[in-house]
Design a protein around this motif. Structure first.
Motif, PDB file in Angstrom:
ATOM      1  N   ASP A   1      22.917  30.398  47.476  1.00 22.83           N
ATOM      2  CA  ASP A   1      21.785  30.591  46.566  1.00 22.83           C
ATOM      3  C   ASP A   1      22.136  30.263  45.123  1.00 22.83           C
ATOM      4  O   ASP A   1      21.417  30.634  44.210  1.00 22.83           O
ATOM      5  CB  ASP A   1      21.245  32.025  46.685  1.00 22.83           C
ATOM      6  N   GLY A   2      23.251  29.597  44.906  1.00 23.40           N
ATOM      7  CA  GLY A   2      23.600  29.154  43.565  1.00 23.40           C
ATOM      8  C   GLY A   2      24.395  30.150  42.737  1.00 23.40           C
ATOM      9  O   GLY A   2      24.649  29.928  41.557  1.00 23.40           O
ATOM     10  N   ARG A   3      24.781  31.275  43.352  1.00 20.72           N
ATOM     11  CA  ARG A   3      25.540  32.259  42.585  1.00 20.72           C
ATOM     12  C   ARG A   3      27.026  31.932  42.617  1.00 20.72           C
ATOM     13  O   ARG A   3      27.496  31.198  43.477  1.00 20.72           O
ATOM     14  CB  ARG A   3      25.360  33.642  43.193  1.00 20.72           C
ATOM     15  N   ARG A   4      27.762  32.558  41.710  1.00 19.60           N
ATOM     16  CA  ARG A   4      29.221  32.462  41.717  1.00 19.60           C
ATOM     17  C   ARG A   4      29.768  33.485  42.699  1.00 19.60           C
ATOM     18  O   ARG A   4      29.032  34.334  43.197  1.00 19.60           O
ATOM     19  CB  ARG A   4      29.736  32.803  40.307  1.00 19.60           C
ATOM     20  N   ALA A   5      31.050  33.447  42.940  1.00 18.31           N
ATOM     21  CA  ALA A   5      31.637  34.337  43.949  1.00 18.31           C
ATOM     22  C   ALA A   5      31.425  35.806  43.628  1.00 18.31           C
ATOM     23  O   ALA A   5      31.100  36.606  44.498  1.00 18.31           O
ATOM     24  CB  ALA A   5      33.126  34.040  44.098  1.00 18.31           C
ATOM     25  N   GLY A   6      31.622  36.201  42.386  1.00 18.57           N
ATOM     26  CA  GLY A   6      31.535  37.621  42.058  1.00 18.57           C
ATOM     27  C   GLY A   6      30.208  38.033  41.463  1.00 18.57           C
ATOM     28  O   GLY A   6      30.056  39.148  40.957  1.00 18.57           O
ATOM     29  N   GLU A   7      29.210  37.178  41.530  1.00 23.56           N
ATOM     30  CA  GLU A   7      27.938  37.445  40.853  1.00 23.56           C
ATOM     31  C   GLU A   7      26.998  38.236  41.748  1.00 23.56           C
ATOM     32  O   GLU A   7      26.877  37.967  42.945  1.00 23.56           O
ATOM     33  CB  GLU A   7      27.303  36.091  40.504  1.00 23.56           C
ATOM     34  N   LEU A   8      26.301  39.190  41.134  1.00 24.63           N
ATOM     35  CA  LEU A   8      25.327  39.994  41.864  1.00 24.63           C
ATOM     36  C   LEU A   8      23.966  39.301  41.847  1.00 24.63           C
ATOM     37  O   LEU A   8      23.691  38.504  40.968  1.00 24.63           O
ATOM     38  CB  LEU A   8      25.137  41.344  41.173  1.00 24.63           C
ATOM     39  N   ARG A   9      23.113  39.735  42.778  1.00 32.12           N
ATOM     40  CA  ARG A   9      21.738  39.248  42.739  1.00 32.12           C
ATOM     41  C   ARG A   9      20.971  40.033  41.676  1.00 32.12           C
ATOM     42  O   ARG A   9      21.439  41.077  41.217  1.00 32.12           O
ATOM     43  CB  ARG A   9      21.060  39.470  44.088  1.00 32.12           C
TER      44      ARG A   9
ATOM     45  N   HIS B   1      44.485  40.541  52.397  1.00 39.31           N
ATOM     46  CA  HIS B   1      43.282  40.221  51.627  1.00 39.31           C
ATOM     47  C   HIS B   1      42.472  41.458  51.286  1.00 39.31           C
ATOM     48  O   HIS B   1      41.558  41.389  50.465  1.00 39.31           O
ATOM     49  CB  HIS B   1      42.393  39.253  52.418  1.00 39.31           C
ATOM     50  N   LEU B   2      42.773  42.576  51.927  1.00 40.52           N
ATOM     51  CA  LEU B   2      41.919  43.762  51.760  1.00 40.52           C
ATOM     52  C   LEU B   2      41.790  44.186  50.311  1.00 40.52           C
ATOM     53  O   LEU B   2      40.697  44.492  49.832  1.00 40.52           O
ATOM     54  CB  LEU B   2      42.477  44.924  52.601  1.00 40.52           C
ATOM     55  N   GLU B   3      42.926  44.157  49.606  1.00 38.01           N
ATOM     56  CA  GLU B   3      42.887  44.620  48.213  1.00 38.01           C
ATOM     57  C   GLU B   3      41.957  43.761  47.374  1.00 38.01           C
ATOM     58  O   GLU B   3      41.196  44.259  46.532  1.00 38.01           O
ATOM     59  CB  GLU B   3      44.302  44.572  47.641  1.00 38.01           C
ATOM     60  N   GLN B   4      42.009  42.468  47.621  1.00 32.74           N
ATOM     61  CA  GLN B   4      41.181  41.541  46.843  1.00 32.74           C
ATOM     62  C   GLN B   4      39.701  41.805  47.082  1.00 32.74           C
ATOM     63  O   GLN B   4      38.891  41.843  46.148  1.00 32.74           O
ATOM     64  CB  GLN B   4      41.552  40.119  47.271  1.00 32.74           C
ATOM     65  N   VAL B   5      39.346  42.006  48.363  1.00 35.95           N
ATOM     66  CA  VAL B   5      37.939  42.231  48.705  1.00 35.95           C
ATOM     67  C   VAL B   5      37.476  43.570  48.138  1.00 35.95           C
ATOM     68  O   VAL B   5      36.378  43.697  47.598  1.00 35.95           O
ATOM     69  CB  VAL B   5      37.737  42.192  50.238  1.00 35.95           C
ATOM     70  N   LEU B   6      38.348  44.570  48.256  1.00 40.05           N
ATOM     71  CA  LEU B   6      38.011  45.906  47.771  1.00 40.05           C
ATOM     72  C   LEU B   6      37.796  45.876  46.260  1.00 40.05           C
ATOM     73  O   LEU B   6      36.874  46.503  45.727  1.00 40.05           O
ATOM     74  CB  LEU B   6      39.151  46.856  48.125  1.00 40.05           C
ATOM     75  N   GLU B   7      38.646  45.133  45.571  1.00 38.83           N
ATOM     76  CA  GLU B   7      38.532  45.009  44.122  1.00 38.83           C
ATOM     77  C   GLU B   7      37.220  44.339  43.736  1.00 38.83           C
ATOM     78  O   GLU B   7      36.537  44.754  42.800  1.00 38.83           O
ATOM     79  CB  GLU B   7      39.731  44.199  43.614  1.00 38.83           C
ATOM     80  N   ALA B   8      36.843  43.301  44.499  1.00 39.42           N
ATOM     81  CA  ALA B   8      35.574  42.603  44.221  1.00 39.42           C
ATOM     82  C   ALA B   8      34.396  43.552  44.416  1.00 39.42           C
ATOM     83  O   ALA B   8      33.460  43.587  43.615  1.00 39.42           O
ATOM     84  CB  ALA B   8      35.432  41.391  45.130  1.00 39.42           C
ATOM     85  N   ALA B   9      34.443  44.342  45.489  1.00 38.51           N
ATOM     86  CA  ALA B   9      33.352  45.280  45.753  1.00 38.51           C
ATOM     87  C   ALA B   9      33.279  46.344  44.674  1.00 38.51           C
ATOM     88  O   ALA B   9      32.191  46.721  44.214  1.00 38.51           O
ATOM     89  CB  ALA B   9      33.526  45.928  47.133  1.00 38.51           C
TER      90      ALA B   9
ATOM     91  N   LEU C   1      33.625  37.412  48.088  1.00 34.75           N
ATOM     92  CA  LEU C   1      32.252  37.277  47.597  1.00 34.75           C
ATOM     93  C   LEU C   1      31.656  38.658  47.425  1.00 34.75           C
ATOM     94  O   LEU C   1      31.897  39.540  48.248  1.00 34.75           O
ATOM     95  CB  LEU C   1      31.392  36.519  48.615  1.00 34.75           C
ATOM     96  N   ALA C   2      30.870  38.841  46.385  1.00 27.36           N
ATOM     97  CA  ALA C   2      30.227  40.138  46.165  1.00 27.36           C
ATOM     98  C   ALA C   2      28.730  40.025  46.440  1.00 27.36           C
ATOM     99  O   ALA C   2      28.128  38.990  46.199  1.00 27.36           O
ATOM    100  CB  ALA C   2      30.448  40.587  44.725  1.00 27.36           C
ATOM    101  N   ASP C   3      28.144  41.122  46.943  1.00 27.66           N
ATOM    102  CA  ASP C   3      26.700  41.204  47.204  1.00 27.66           C
ATOM    103  C   ASP C   3      26.238  40.095  48.148  1.00 27.66           C
ATOM    104  O   ASP C   3      25.656  39.099  47.728  1.00 27.66           O
ATOM    105  CB  ASP C   3      25.913  41.138  45.879  1.00 27.66           C
ATOM    106  N   LEU C   4      26.498  40.311  49.430  1.00 27.60           N
ATOM    107  CA  LEU C   4      26.167  39.302  50.419  1.00 27.60           C
ATOM    108  C   LEU C   4      24.678  39.269  50.714  1.00 27.60           C
ATOM    109  O   LEU C   4      24.022  40.299  50.793  1.00 27.60           O
ATOM    110  CB  LEU C   4      26.901  39.621  51.735  1.00 27.60           C
ATOM    111  N   SER C   5      24.164  38.062  50.902  1.00 26.84           N
ATOM    112  CA  SER C   5      22.774  37.931  51.329  1.00 26.84           C
ATOM    113  C   SER C   5      22.763  37.801  52.859  1.00 26.84           C
ATOM    114  O   SER C   5      23.811  37.731  53.488  1.00 26.84           O
ATOM    115  CB  SER C   5      22.138  36.704  50.684  1.00 26.84           C
TER     116      SER C   5
END
Lengths: 245, 298
Positions: free
Chosen positions: A15-23, A209-217, A170-174
């Motif tokens: 949807d054109g967002r960046r990896a860490g961008e929220l909707r 990878h868990l730490e990275q994903v957790l940090e993003a969330a 990625l943060a805030d999955l659609s």
């Protein structure tokens, strides 16, 4: 995979967002006058409504009353027209029960239940349109509704989902990103103290990878907190203008 | 809504709330809860007659207003509450609408699916309405299977669709005897402040006008249906039925668009559905007695 690229080479998502961008988040408190507290939230295309009744006397069997705390009762309902395929049962099925249980566990951790012994707090959440991140939207809506009802809480409860694609979190999955089948993490956070109210992960993810994903969330949840905080302040300001303070 | 606290001479605190819930509270005893502490409390003297009346004798309070031909919220006897409609907000539904009649809020979502036409009418599709009254919208409802009020409302909507011929069922047929459209209309009440039937009818009509069905062709060779999502067309709405609900007070007075409080205090309710040509589609009068036909002619 259907050939759908979840993360392009330039770092843009579907949807054109960046990896860490929220909707885009839009929320309103106090939408219904009948209930003690109510709130409506839109996170992208996911639309959720939360209504709170309480604290009030226990309905049904008095035996369920807890002598030192309030009972928190959460019910999750998803409209039959909320998903692409029509949902047969709006409530009472396993997924709804599981979500209700998750919400109850989340809010029992946040609400100061010791202040209302032998009483019950009802939180009803209705999802009108589901486009990914339904748990997060429900938690955020319920937080605003509980605040609108004036029930004391330790802190905001902010939730966000996160995933992992091509080495990037990625943060805030659609819905499209959730349906692709990668790992999904749902996190409910109390932002001020950084304490986790609920953490849930599906599918396989390497522990490195868990730490990275957790940090993003966690970062995304704090961003949600900024938005919700602004919504609450604006609501209070509007209310005080109406009261003439 | 206000929360009123009365202190009697024996200093027992009584929390009272709106009449629709007060039979659950016991007056004169200690009750927990009521409304939450966050809202402001108004301490009023026991003598305060208007405040006392509304919660203790709601019918007398109402009668005082009805004598002046108006209602506590400022409306005339024949006046509707402010109505707002929002169409097409739910993207995942084929047609949707949100209707607010004062505080009563109903959302309608329509999903169209394929189905086999009924054997006794092979060239007709069908419409399946369902009204969902959950504990979300009001104190009175419990979670679980649909209660009486929800089932009655669902049946009422089904009758309105059938009697008013809002859409021709033949329009929903794709291939006679084999394939037809089935429209599942789900009406969810988000906030119940009286007059559910009017709001549901209105929401259904608005959502049906919003429905867009894709074109379906049956492939001759494979006998499979091919859906063309790019070509969508609106439904052919033949009539526009509108429901009007009345509450009957003291067997003589009819008031339009009752709120939940008024429905509770009334001796009976009556709902009339008419279309734009002035033809009567449906008349719904559940229970109680009517003194004479002249009341109906009013």
């Amino acid at each position: 995979m259907a050939g759908l690229e979840l993360l392009s080479d330039q770092g843009y998502r579907v949807d054109g967002r960046r990896a860490g961008e929220l909707r885009k988040i839009q929320a309103r408190m106090g939408v219904f006058a009948q209930a003690d507290g109510s709130a409506y939230i839109e996170q992208g295309n996911t639309k959720a409504l939360a209504v709170v009744y309480g604290p009030h006397e226990i309905r049904g069997s008095r035996a369920r009353a807890l002598p030192d705390r309030a009972l928190v009762n959460c019910q999750y309902s998803s409209a039959t027209f909320s998903t692409g395929e029509r949902k047969r049962r709006p409530h009472g099925d396993r997924k709804s029960c599981e979500m209700g249980l998750h919400l109850r566990q989340t809010f029992e951790a946040a609400i100061l239940t010791q202040l209302h012994p032998r009483s019950q707090i009802d939180i009803y959440v209705q999802v009108l349109q589901a486009d990914g991140g339904t748990y997060a939207a429900c938690v955020n809506a319920a937080t605003l509704a509980v605040l609108d009802a004036g029930i004391p809480m330790r802190d905001f409860v902010c939730a966000c989902s996160a995933g992992f694609v091509d080495g990037t979190a990625l943060a805030d999955l659609s819905h499209v990103e959730e349906a692709a089948g990668g790992p999904q993490l749902a996190l409910a956070l109390l932002p001020a103290s950084g304490q986790i109210a609920l953490l849930e992960m599906d599918a396989r993810l390497h522990e490195d990878h868990l730490e990275q994903v957790l940090e993003a969330a966690a970062r995304a949840s704090r961003d949600v907190h900024t938005v919700l905080d602004r919504v609450v302040r604006q609501h209070v300001q509007e209310a005080s203008v109406l009261l003439g303070d | 809504m206000r929360e009123t606290t009365l202190t009697s001479s024996t200093s027992t605190l009584v929390h009272t709330t709106l009449p629709s819930t007060y039979q659950k509270e016991t007056l004169g005893g200690r009750t927990e809860g009521g409304r939450s502490e966050g809202k402001g409390r108004i301490f009023s003297p026991v003598i305060g007659s208007t405040v006392l009346s509304r919660t203790v004798e709601p019918l007398e309070y109402y009668r005082r207003f009805l004598k002046e031909n108006c209602r506590p919220d400022g409306r005339e006897l024949g006046e509707f509450r402010t109505t707002t409609v929002n169409v097409g907000s739910i993207g995942t539904a084929d047609g949707s609408s949100l209707v607010k009649l004062g505080n009563t809020t109903v959302i309608c979502g329509i999903k169209a699916e394929f189905g086999a036409p009924p054997t006794d009418a092979p060239d007709k599709g069908y419409v399946v309405p369902n009204v969902d009254l959950s504990p979300l919208c009001s104190w009175r409802f419990r979670s679980g299977p649909p209660g009486e009020e929800a089932q009655v409302a669902s049946q009422f909507i089904a009758d309105v669709i059938e009697n008013s011929q809002i859409i021709q069922k033949e329009d929903l047929c794709i291939s006679s005897g084999k394939l037809a459209w089935v429209l599942y209309c789900d009406l969810i009440c988000l906030n119940h402040d009286g007059n559910i039937l009017d709001a549901c009818t209105f929401a259904l009509l608005a959502a049906l006008k919003n429905v867009q069905l894709p074109e379906v062709t049956i492939n001759e060779e494979t006998a499979l249906a091919e859906v063309n999502l790019k070509k969508k067309s609106y439904l052919n709405i033949r009539t526009h039925p509108v429901a009007t609900s009345f509450a009957v007070f003291d067997d003589t007075l009819l008031i339009v668009d009752p709120t939940e409080e008024e429905e509770h205090l009334a001796t009976g309710t009556l709902t009339v559905v008419m279309d734009e040509e002035g033809k009567l589609c449906c008349l719904h009068k559940p229970g109680t007695h009517f003194p004479s036909v002249s009341v109906l002619n009013m």
